[in-house]
Write an enzyme that holds these catalytic residues in place. Sequence first.
Site: not given
Length: 422
Positions: A90, A144, A164, A194, A244
């Site tokens: 990440r 995700n 989500c 998102h 987002y």
Amino acid sequence: MRLSVVGGGSTYTPELVDGFARLRGTLPVTELVLIDPDADRLERVSGLARRILSRQGHPGTITTTADLDAGVEGADAVLIQLRVGGQAARGQDETWPLECGCVGQETTGAGGLAKALRTVPVVLDIAERVRGAAPDAWIIDFTNPVGIVTRALLSEGHKAVGLCNVAIHLQRTFAGLLEEPPERVYLEHYGLNHLTWELGVRLGGPDGEQVLPRLIAEHGHRIAEKLRLPATALERLGVVPSYYLRYYYAHDTVVDELRTKPSRAAEVAAMERRLLEMYADPELTEKPELLAERGGAFYSEAAVALAASLLGSGQDASVQVVNTLNNGTLPFLPDDAVVEVPARISPAGAAPLAAPRLDPLFTGLVSHVAAYERLALEAALRGGRDRVFKALLAHPLIGQYGPAERLTDLLLAHNREHLAWA
């Protein structure tokens, strides 16, 4: 009722267990199986999980295993919450896109594609093994990028729904501002994972009083502050975008910010170390307050409600926001696109409610990102540098030949160990 959690050693798991304990009347779990290859994390997390159940008088048992096949055998539902490559991967997703002046984020843009490429093959392998060991089980995906992962699962015929926490977080925020119980606040939440907007907020259900204009007029500044957008943006749009959307509506500002502060991955990694130290304390019998800073607010409530409806132990055909096949819900998208919308949830699955008409301002971006997601899934399933490049070029946050070429090289360089074809 037997539920299995793939990625059970996650620091999120105590949040989930707390929800199972508090809402046991909604979802009567008798056994929760935590599956994870990391024995140390699994021991710490499961220890706290057992203490949470004991403190709240829950009669269920916690089982742990590193054996996926044994862990999912006979499950009624399998929850997938994993991160291929961990926080280290990440951290890379959030960093190398900045070299090209693009947003570095774990689910959006180039970093989101990298995560999809690493994740889709792993989740599909898990799903096939679930199909063999528990053919009637529902798969609930929290992993995700949820939209792309859920599309992969559904394209292979799995019984899957994506979830989500953005919608439930906004619902609870609006309920607080309106001084109403959350269950009375219904969201007209439409778009892609998102990439959603609250087109309406109603009290009492889908046909209740429309209060979104009042929310924006009376509380627009507070909502905008949480979204880190100008209040005038909400007034002009007439809707509430998910946070987002800031990556699209304030792209250059976000890139400048990301270049001057530690990555979110670094913050989360430090937080996880502290959480795991806390979890090892035998005196800790409830989820620590620090966990709320980890993200995933109201994750457990959403998960319990969805599992209860899918397994027939909750309110029949309850309405929840999920990720599922479009099938005409948004008529400008293909039927096999995965959308994030309100749907009636029952043991038969998710049946999306009819959508209001979306303004071209929103349909254009949704169509653009949906096309990217299709190309991203093809790259994840079939591999190949050209497919990765096309997906990057198609993304509205990239969209230029030169940066897409450079980002392709960077993505492959940072993810080669996770991509069998690279």
